[in-house]
Design a protein around this motif. Structure first.
Motif, mmCIF file in Angstrom:
data_model
loop_
_atom_site.group_PDB
_atom_site.id
_atom_site.type_symbol
_atom_site.label_atom_id
_atom_site.label_comp_id
_atom_site.label_asym_id
_atom_site.label_seq_id
_atom_site.Cartn_x
_atom_site.Cartn_y
_atom_site.Cartn_z
ATOM 1 N N HIS A 81 -67.669 74.211 45.047
ATOM 2 C CA HIS A 81 -66.915 74.096 43.809
ATOM 3 C C HIS A 81 -67.893 73.900 42.653
ATOM 4 O O HIS A 81 -69.056 73.595 42.868
ATOM 5 C CB HIS A 81 -65.907 72.923 43.887
ATOM 6 C CG HIS A 81 -66.552 71.625 44.218
ATOM 7 N ND1 HIS A 81 -66.757 71.207 45.525
ATOM 8 C CD2 HIS A 81 -67.059 70.649 43.440
ATOM 9 C CE1 HIS A 81 -67.353 70.029 45.524
ATOM 10 N NE2 HIS A 81 -67.557 69.673 44.265
ATOM 11 N N ARG A 82 -67.420 74.074 41.440
ATOM 12 C CA ARG A 82 -68.271 73.938 40.254
ATOM 13 C C ARG A 82 -68.642 72.482 40.023
ATOM 14 O O ARG A 82 -67.797 71.587 40.127
ATOM 15 C CB ARG A 82 -67.542 74.482 39.034
ATOM 16 C CG ARG A 82 -68.401 74.488 37.794
ATOM 17 C CD ARG A 82 -67.731 75.192 36.654
ATOM 18 N NE ARG A 82 -68.587 75.149 35.483
ATOM 19 C CZ ARG A 82 -68.164 75.286 34.258
ATOM 20 N NH1 ARG A 82 -66.893 75.536 34.021
ATOM 21 N NH2 ARG A 82 -69.004 75.212 33.243
ATOM 22 N N LYS A 83 -69.905 72.258 39.693
ATOM 23 C CA LYS A 83 -70.408 70.919 39.399
ATOM 24 C C LYS A 83 -71.044 70.938 38.015
ATOM 25 O O LYS A 83 -72.123 71.491 37.828
ATOM 26 C CB LYS A 83 -71.424 70.485 40.458
ATOM 27 C CG LYS A 83 -70.807 70.371 41.838
ATOM 28 C CD LYS A 83 -71.801 69.919 42.874
ATOM 29 C CE LYS A 83 -71.109 69.838 44.223
ATOM 30 N NZ LYS A 83 -71.921 69.177 45.222
ATOM 31 N N MET A 84 -70.359 70.328 37.043
ATOM 32 C CA MET A 84 -70.847 70.310 35.671
ATOM 33 C C MET A 84 -71.762 69.107 35.435
ATOM 34 O O MET A 84 -71.453 67.993 35.859
ATOM 35 C CB MET A 84 -69.675 70.268 34.698
ATOM 36 C CG MET A 84 -68.827 71.530 34.726
ATOM 37 S SD MET A 84 -67.392 71.445 33.627
ATOM 38 C CE MET A 84 -68.184 71.487 32.020
ATOM 39 N N THR A 85 -72.853 69.322 34.721
ATOM 40 C CA THR A 85 -73.771 68.248 34.376
ATOM 41 C C THR A 85 -73.190 67.400 33.249
ATOM 42 O O THR A 85 -72.169 67.746 32.648
ATOM 43 C CB THR A 85 -75.122 68.814 33.905
ATOM 44 O OG1 THR A 85 -74.900 69.521 32.681
ATOM 45 C CG2 THR A 85 -75.756 69.719 34.959
#
Length: 141
Positions: free
Chosen positions: A123-127
């Protein structure tokens, strides 16, 4: 074809009930310091469509310049994280049985997650920088 469905949830004591509509529900996890302090973990929210109906004894706490957190005033269950400029409420996934069957699709502040909080899956992992740009964009003034 995707169709809307209505979901219903409740807080731990049942005093607050929540109704919402979902089309393609997803779960999002937030690892920011405030969410971890508020929940003693990450905050898991459920993406919903449009109107949300909250009934029962709840309170809100303004946790930043742009956000508030809702909770049951009887049992303290986390109900939502909301942005104050647009009134959007991101409901706690734990209010709904099986998180309304929604998959985990997104993590906010992933680079701030404690080592023991690693979530499996693709899944997407945003900083932190990406998350702040999304929720708290700087004014061009």
């Amino acid at each position: 074809m995707t169709s809307q469905r209505h979901i219903e949830g409740r807080c731990l004591c049942g005093a607050v009930t929540v109704k919402a509509t979902v089309t393609n529900p997803i779960v999002r996890a937030c690892h920011c310091d405030m969410c971890r302090r508020h929940t003693s973990s990450m905050f898991m929210s459920l993406a919903t469509d449009g109107e949300i109906d909250v009934q029962g004894p709840f309170q809100t706490f303004q946790s930043s310049e742009w956000a508030e957190r809702g909770f049951c005033s009887q049992c303290g269950s986390t109900l939502w994280y909301g942005t104050t400029h647009d009134g959007v409420r991101n409901l706690s996934a734990g209010l709904f049985d099986d998180a309304a069957g929604a998959p985990l699709k997104l993590e906010f502040f992933a680079d701030a997650a404690p080592k023991g909080y690693a979530l499996a899956g693709d899944h997407r992992k945003m900083t932190t920088v990406e998350t702040l740009a999304l929720f708290a964009p700087e004014d061009d003034a």
